[in-house]
Design a protein around this motif. Structure first.
Motif, PDB file in Angstrom:
ATOM      1  N   MET A  55      -7.845  -1.238  19.355  1.00  0.00           N
ATOM      2  CA  MET A  55      -7.311   0.132  19.257  1.00  0.00           C
ATOM      3  C   MET A  55      -5.779   0.077  19.241  1.00  0.00           C
ATOM      4  SD  MET A  55      -8.330   3.434  21.484  1.00  0.00           S
ATOM      5  CE  MET A  55      -7.598   5.026  21.222  1.00  0.00           C
ATOM      6  N   THR A  56      -5.189   0.682  18.165  1.00  0.00           N
ATOM      7  CA  THR A  56      -3.725   0.673  18.077  1.00  0.00           C
ATOM      8  C   THR A  56      -3.155   1.812  18.917  1.00  0.00           C
ATOM      9  OG1 THR A  56      -3.624   2.218  16.229  1.00  0.00           O
ATOM     10  CG2 THR A  56      -3.940  -0.120  15.675  1.00  0.00           C
ATOM     11  N   ILE A  57      -1.848   1.784  19.096  1.00  0.00           N
ATOM     12  CA  ILE A  57      -1.210   2.908  19.800  1.00  0.00           C
ATOM     13  C   ILE A  57      -1.371   4.182  18.981  1.00  0.00           C
ATOM     14  CG2 ILE A  57       0.952   3.762  20.803  1.00  0.00           C
ATOM     15  CD1 ILE A  57      -0.093   1.273  22.183  1.00  0.00           C
ATOM     16  N   LEU A  58      -1.223   4.048  17.647  1.00  0.00           N
ATOM     17  CA  LEU A  58      -1.359   5.235  16.786  1.00  0.00           C
ATOM     18  C   LEU A  58      -2.728   5.896  16.943  1.00  0.00           C
ATOM     19  CD1 LEU A  58      -0.220   7.146  14.632  1.00  0.00           C
ATOM     20  CD2 LEU A  58      -0.839   5.473  12.884  1.00  0.00           C
ATOM     21  N   ASP A  59      -3.762   5.077  17.235  1.00  0.00           N
ATOM     22  CA  ASP A  59      -5.090   5.664  17.452  1.00  0.00           C
ATOM     23  C   ASP A  59      -5.070   6.685  18.576  1.00  0.00           C
ATOM     24  OD1 ASP A  59      -6.307   4.196  15.443  1.00  0.00           O
ATOM     25  OD2 ASP A  59      -6.811   2.524  16.775  1.00  0.00           O
ATOM     26  N   LYS A  60      -4.149   6.490  19.520  1.00  0.00           N
ATOM     27  CA  LYS A  60      -4.109   7.389  20.688  1.00  0.00           C
ATOM     28  C   LYS A  60      -3.273   8.650  20.442  1.00  0.00           C
ATOM     29  CE  LYS A  60      -2.597   4.206  23.676  1.00  0.00           C
ATOM     30  NZ  LYS A  60      -2.187   3.654  24.987  1.00  0.00           N
ATOM     31  N   VAL A  61      -2.545   8.643  19.314  1.00  0.00           N
ATOM     32  CA  VAL A  61      -1.600   9.750  19.075  1.00  0.00           C
ATOM     33  C   VAL A  61      -2.163  10.719  18.043  1.00  0.00           C
ATOM     34  CG1 VAL A  61       0.711  10.371  18.260  1.00  0.00           C
ATOM     35  CG2 VAL A  61       0.401   8.364  19.726  1.00  0.00           C
ATOM     36  N   ASN A  62      -2.535  11.892  18.494  1.00  0.00           N
ATOM     37  CA  ASN A  62      -3.086  12.902  17.600  1.00  0.00           C
ATOM     38  C   ASN A  62      -2.185  14.118  17.453  1.00  0.00           C
ATOM     39  OD1 ASN A  62      -5.651  11.612  16.899  1.00  0.00           O
ATOM     40  ND2 ASN A  62      -6.041  11.802  19.097  1.00  0.00           N
ATOM     41  N   SER A 103       7.218   4.140  27.582  1.00  0.00           N
ATOM     42  CA  SER A 103       8.297   3.775  26.662  1.00  0.00           C
ATOM     43  C   SER A 103       8.002   2.471  25.945  1.00  0.00           C
ATOM     44  CB  SER A 103       9.620   3.649  27.432  1.00  0.00           C
ATOM     45  OG  SER A 103      10.003   4.916  27.895  1.00  0.00           O
ATOM     46  N   ALA A 104       7.389   1.539  26.671  1.00  0.00           N
ATOM     47  CA  ALA A 104       7.131   0.226  26.089  1.00  0.00           C
ATOM     48  C   ALA A 104       6.242   0.307  24.860  1.00  0.00           C
ATOM     49  CB  ALA A 104       6.484  -0.676  27.136  1.00  0.00           C
ATOM     50  N   GLU A 105       5.418   1.335  24.798  1.00  0.00           N
ATOM     51  CA  GLU A 105       4.483   1.442  23.673  1.00  0.00           C
ATOM     52  C   GLU A 105       5.072   2.143  22.452  1.00  0.00           C
ATOM     53  OE1 GLU A 105       0.783   3.074  25.068  1.00  0.00           O
ATOM     54  OE2 GLU A 105       0.343   1.284  26.280  1.00  0.00           O
ATOM     55  N   LEU A 106       6.264   2.717  22.590  1.00  0.00           N
ATOM     56  CA  LEU A 106       6.833   3.496  21.484  1.00  0.00           C
ATOM     57  C   LEU A 106       7.192   2.610  20.290  1.00  0.00           C
ATOM     58  CD1 LEU A 106       9.034   6.081  23.435  1.00  0.00           C
ATOM     59  CD2 LEU A 106       6.823   6.472  22.301  1.00  0.00           C
ATOM     60  N   ASN A 107       7.708   1.407  20.582  1.00  0.00           N
ATOM     61  CA  ASN A 107       8.035   0.523  19.458  1.00  0.00           C
ATOM     62  C   ASN A 107       6.780   0.060  18.730  1.00  0.00           C
ATOM     63  OD1 ASN A 107      10.855   0.566  19.583  1.00  0.00           O
ATOM     64  ND2 ASN A 107      10.849  -0.887  21.296  1.00  0.00           N
ATOM     65  N   ALA A 149       5.829   2.725  16.515  1.00  0.00           N
ATOM     66  CA  ALA A 149       6.650   2.682  15.290  1.00  0.00           C
ATOM     67  C   ALA A 149       6.061   1.696  14.287  1.00  0.00           C
ATOM     68  CB  ALA A 149       8.089   2.321  15.634  1.00  0.00           C
ATOM     69  N   SER A 150       5.633   0.547  14.768  1.00  0.00           N
ATOM     70  CA  SER A 150       5.018  -0.440  13.865  1.00  0.00           C
ATOM     71  C   SER A 150       3.749   0.103  13.229  1.00  0.00           C
ATOM     72  CB  SER A 150       4.672  -1.723  14.630  1.00  0.00           C
ATOM     73  OG  SER A 150       5.834  -2.317  15.120  1.00  0.00           O
ATOM     74  N   ASP A 151       2.965   0.797  14.023  1.00  0.00           N
ATOM     75  CA  ASP A 151       1.717   1.368  13.506  1.00  0.00           C
ATOM     76  C   ASP A 151       2.010   2.415  12.426  1.00  0.00           C
ATOM     77  OD1 ASP A 151       0.453  -0.194  15.370  1.00  0.00           O
ATOM     78  OD2 ASP A 151      -0.018   1.467  16.741  1.00  0.00           O
ATOM     79  N   VAL A 152       2.999   3.253  12.688  1.00  0.00           N
ATOM     80  CA  VAL A 152       3.353   4.311  11.722  1.00  0.00           C
ATOM     81  C   VAL A 152       3.829   3.670  10.422  1.00  0.00           C
ATOM     82  CG1 VAL A 152       5.011   6.170  11.227  1.00  0.00           C
ATOM     83  CG2 VAL A 152       3.870   6.056  13.472  1.00  0.00           C
ATOM     84  N   GLY A 164      12.752   4.349   7.021  1.00  0.00           N
ATOM     85  CA  GLY A 164      14.030   4.422   7.738  1.00  0.00           C
ATOM     86  C   GLY A 164      14.041   5.388   8.903  1.00  0.00           C
ATOM     87  N   VAL A 165      13.135   6.379   8.885  1.00  0.00           N
ATOM     88  CA  VAL A 165      13.195   7.421   9.926  1.00  0.00           C
ATOM     89  C   VAL A 165      12.002   7.399  10.875  1.00  0.00           C
ATOM     90  CG1 VAL A 165      14.630   8.951   8.522  1.00  0.00           C
ATOM     91  CG2 VAL A 165      12.129   9.186   8.448  1.00  0.00           C
ATOM     92  N   VAL A 166      11.274   6.299  10.912  1.00  0.00           N
ATOM     93  CA  VAL A 166      10.115   6.220  11.807  1.00  0.00           C
ATOM     94  C   VAL A 166      10.553   6.406  13.264  1.00  0.00           C
ATOM     95  CG1 VAL A 166       8.310   4.701  12.700  1.00  0.00           C
ATOM     96  CG2 VAL A 166       8.774   4.770  10.232  1.00  0.00           C
ATOM     97  N   GLU A 167      11.558   5.640  13.668  1.00  0.00           N
ATOM     98  CA  GLU A 167      12.003   5.712  15.070  1.00  0.00           C
ATOM     99  C   GLU A 167      12.593   7.078  15.379  1.00  0.00           C
ATOM    100  OE1 GLU A 167      12.790   3.276  12.947  1.00  0.00           O
ATOM    101  OE2 GLU A 167      11.740   1.531  13.787  1.00  0.00           O
ATOM    102  N   MET A 168      13.404   7.612  14.445  1.00  0.00           N
ATOM    103  CA  MET A 168      14.015   8.935  14.650  1.00  0.00           C
ATOM    104  C   MET A 168      12.936   9.997  14.851  1.00  0.00           C
ATOM    105  SD  MET A 168      16.306  11.174  12.017  1.00  0.00           S
ATOM    106  CE  MET A 168      17.557   9.939  11.755  1.00  0.00           C
TER     107      MET A 168
END
Lengths: 597, 597
Positions: free
Chosen positions: A1-8, A18-22, A25-28, A48-52
């Motif tokens: 399960m990716t982090i993105l799977d948890k974000v709806n 915070s540790a999971e935010l990067n 970003a990779s998942d996005v 270019g704007v994934v992190e932003m």
């Protein structure tokens, strides 16, 4: 399960460690590459704007706080994080979202947008409405990726500088437009970056705006801090954020122009298109050769684009003839006025414009080129029914170019037509000339017309009873419709009008003696275009005219075949309508007696 | 003999003793006031640049060196000094020059111009052509008086910042636009003036341009020194010159808004109009009252203008309701996008635009308002045949507003029509609505239509055989034409279409059963407008349609009566053309047999 799977939804980002935010970003990023590599789409701007985007949704409360994305071709991360990730990760649904924000698609989107430079003006409007309604939310415009050079962006900054309450303008400075940035301002942005935003001279402060700079524009933690520091601010501020176009994806970093937008499936490992078929000869080549010939003969000329040389195959010309090439940046008004002035000053100017973006320069076509009889040659592409998003719809262009005095507005049906038009336009000095390139394939039929100063309808096939006028790329459809009619014994006349705005009354008068039904075909909206001018002239005579083209509606991403059926533009449907026109009764039995009283 | 009597060309200025230059300035000023007080014209802007113009012609060699006047409403001193003083001093010739530069009038003029913000882009074009042609002259743009806020001006500065050779941009900073300046930038210009141009933060340097400041902008000696110092400069520079609008004429200094432009004869002693008749009730009043009523009832709304509140009687509203009023400066794109966003965000927005200037905002009407279904109400004035200079021609506006999807484009024929349209537009939330105010007088006839979401042609008079559709202010002409026809025994039907872009096919279908000739009348160009849509629909039926309005040509300063005769728009000529339509033969004898083969 990716982090993105948890974000709806954005709420899920706020609770992520915070540790999971990067990792998010990779998942996005992977989701964007996954979708684009299969169905095409904007790539570099989104990477270019994934992190932003993650930081924005962590700090602000969308949709109460409102994110207004300029152009919105960089809104894929925003879409992924606001409940629309399936359109990027689920292989069955990749085509299910348009490439731009859409309030009808999602409550986190506010404006349907595809042209640049509108976000600041839009954000001032939202902020003004908020204040009058006694609300408190943050209004945030995100502009960049070349969009700052459009005049409306400056007008917006100037207006924002007069505003008295919360308004956050994020300048996403990725050092690039679609092509590279142009204009003196971009050297200033570079100087601001080099000084880490500390330079005393500051464009944004000149507009009366507060200003903060962040160099680490792909660092979620630093972005979060910055956004926290301005959340609920009580005045307008510009956040100048230095991002990396294509960040995290080496092919997009190495080749930012090509990987700005992908027009079809590509290999995600290399960024190379799967279909490597070399393109065939195109109208672009004809124009390029024409300009090269003239330069070789010692003539002076300038080719001008507003940041889209690749749409016209001008990259090679630009490299070979830097003194004869101007990329004015995303600034359609400027490029038209500039090219007109060059022509007025006695040097030939070719102005290359895409139909939907030319909408920005209506006034310059009228008040500058036409009123001043500036003999610039404007090459227009993208005028067609369908084939794109409603944000970039080219079907309205005839109503823009064909209702202005002095302009000779032309639609070539073939390479020979185009060459004849270029020759004539180049050798006259009285008129601005607009040449609309057909989007319906490269045709090589001959032409008999060499002078376009007067209307010059060309009879391609002589018949009787029915005359079909096929404008530009629709000439082949006119011929096919004539073939359909031949099957039922009708020998239809086929006409290549060449001209969009000049009605050839001599030809129509002659035809009206032996033809009672006329059909006009154009690859665009009928309102304000070619066919209505023909119908307006012929309607004095009491013949029947079927004006065929698109309705005046917005059309999003619909196959052209489907639209041609809807608008009854296929050869078979045209023939059917002609037959019906002959069969319908005429309600004019008493016409003769009215004045006999 | 005055000094001006000795000056017939710029060469004469170069040989004048310095001591006589100030006297020349007085003579030029007197000539401007003399002309304007008798025939009207721009006043304050011209009085402010008398000294600058003298210094320009003293230092530079016009027409080899090229002066490009922005808007050119401040070009009167230039005209006086370049061989055209008789148009200002000779009472028989005061109407003999247009109020703007005109290359057909004089070799010292290069561009016909009346819209703002074009001069920098034009100058870059002239400079580029000069370089390619291997010439050496100075190219000088003179911009100011509010024109700097238009997006094209910024695009031009950005482009100039990329240019590598001689280019001089004079910012004529008189602290004023037509109305006062707006936008955050104007605070910056004030700060630059206060610092005598030494401020480190500098808008023009941000665009990559060199910069010099002169505070004494009405001092010929200092202006001469400044111009000498930059003559033949090898790179682009901005000369920021602080001038006094109306300089030397107390009424224009005290009342710079009113005396910006005089619309008729005035007393040169006081600056007061000779005709002091109070204006009668106008459509402006109806709209003002409507907005006042809504505010009084507690509604939220915003009235928006692009620097021309006085054209719509908004000065009082602006003072009374500062929170509900935005003057966006000369920035039509911004004001349309802004108003659309306010409407989209749920607050009602009234956007006031003059037809010719609305040309700047075509894309914003299409891509912002229409695509996003923003229910803003756009009030348009100045759409008419003639009545102005070709630089400000309003006859094209129907082709701009009526060919865009989603917009409800309306033309009221009376106060009751206007009220009904405002009511309906205000209470719906689906469509941008454009209301074109008639320029043909205030009419008070009743209306029966209250819902404009669907086409709603109203039968004003029922007849047979001939139907005349009079759009907006042309309804009275339609009735008068019907009266003419009644004299020859024809009982014509008269229709108030209300809608410019929606064709009422139900009404037309019904009428086509008993009418064989239709006439459409509009106070504008027919191409792309109202009548061609009607003709396009009816032409399927084989009835005759006479589409009447203006040709697609530029028209300079021609009386409307004359134009109505030229375009056969008088009641008598309309009746004559209807009669001819009945008498002309129809070339369709064989129509029935074609498909019988």
């Amino acid at each position: 399960m990716t982090i993105l799977d948890k974000v709806n939804s954005p709420a899920d980002i706020k609770t992520l460690p915070s540790a999971e935010l990067n990792e998010l970003a990779s998942d996005v990023r992977a989701a964007i590459i996954h979708r684009d590599s299969q169905v095409g789409g904007h790539l570099g701007p989104n990477l270019g704007v994934v992190e932003m985007t993650i930081a924005l949704h962590k700090v602000f409360n969308s949709p109460t706080d409102k994110l207004i994305w300029d152009v919105s071709h960089q809104s894929y991360p925003h879409k992924i994080l606001t409940g629309r990730k399936a359109f990027f990760t689920d292989s069955d649904k990749l085509g299910g979202t348009t490439g731009y924000t859409d309030p009808k698609e999602n409550e986190h989107d506010f404006i349907r947008v595809g042209h640049t430079s509108t976000s600041v003006a839009t954000a001032v409007g939202y902020a003004k409405a908020r204040d009058l309604q006694g609300k408190q939310e943050n209004i945030i415009a995100i502009i960049g990726d070349g969009a700052l050079s459009g005049g409306l962006a400056f007008e917006g900054l100037d207006g924002a500088g007069d505003f008295k309450n919360n308004l956050i303008v994020i300048l996403n400075d990725n050092e690039w437009a679609i092509d590279e940035n142009h204009g003196g301002m971009y050297r200033h942005l570079a100087a601001l970056r080099e000084s880490n935003g500390t330079l005393e001279n500051n464009l944004f402060k000149s507009f009366g705006l507060d200003y903060k700079y962040l160099d680490a524009g792909n660092d979620i933690e630093k972005l979060t801090e910055l956004f926290e520091s301005v959340k609920d601010i009580d005045h307008p501020i510009v956040l100048h954020i230095h991002t990396k176009k294509g960040n995290g994806y080496q092919p997009a970093i190495e080749n930012p122009v090509v990987l700005h937008q992908m027009f079809g499936p590509f290999n995600p490992e290399t960024g190379e298109y799967l279909d490597q078929t070399a393109p065939g000869r195109a109208y672009d080549d004809v124009i390029g050769e024409f300009m090269e010939d003239k330069l070789a003969s010692g003539d002076k000329l300038v080719a001008i684009t507003a940041a889209i040389p690749m749409f016209f195959g001008l990259m090679g010309f630009a490299q070979k003839h830097p003194e004869n090439y101007i990329d004015g940046g995303i600034a359609e008004q400027y490029t038209v006025t500039l090219g007109g002035a060059i022509a007025k000053a006695g040097t030939r100017a070719f102005i290359f414009q895409y139909a939907t973006f030319l909408q920005r320069a209506y006034d310059q076509l009228n008040h500058d080129l036409a009123l001043n009889e500036e003999p610039a040659i404007v090459i227009v592409k993208g005028g067609m029914i369908g084939g794109n998003n409603d944000t970039h719809q080219g079907s309205f262009v005839n109503s823009i170019t064909s209702n202005i005095p002095n302009i000779i507005d032309l639609a070539p049906a073939s390479e020979a037509d185009l060459k004849a038009m270029l020759n004539w336009a180049y050798n006259q000095h009285e008129h601005p000339v607009i040449i609309h390139l057909s989007e319906r394939g490269f045709e090589t039929r001959p032409t008999r017309v060499t002078n376009f100063s007067q209307p010059s309808y060309e009879l391609v096939k002589s018949g009787e009873g029915v005359a079909i006028l096929g404008l530009g790329g629709m000439l082949t459809t006119a011929e096919a419709a004539a073939d359909e009619l031949a099957k039922v014994g009708v020998n239809a006349t086929v006409v290549n009008p060449h001209s969009i705005n000049q009605v050839d009354t001599a030809v129509l008068d002659k035809l009206a003696e032996t033809h009672s039904v006329f059909v006009t075909l154009e690859d665009g909206a009928v309102d304000g275009g070619f066919g209505q001018k023909v119908a307006s002239y012929l309607s004095q005579k009491g013949v029947k005219v079927l004006v065929k083209g698109a309705d005046t509606i917005f059309i999003d991403n619909t196959p052209q075949d489907e639209l041609f059926t809807t608008f009854r533009l296929t050869p078979a449907l045209i023939a059917e309508d002609v037959k019906a026109a002959f069969e319908q009764p005429e309600a004019r039995g008493f016409i003769k007696k009215l004045f006999s009283k």
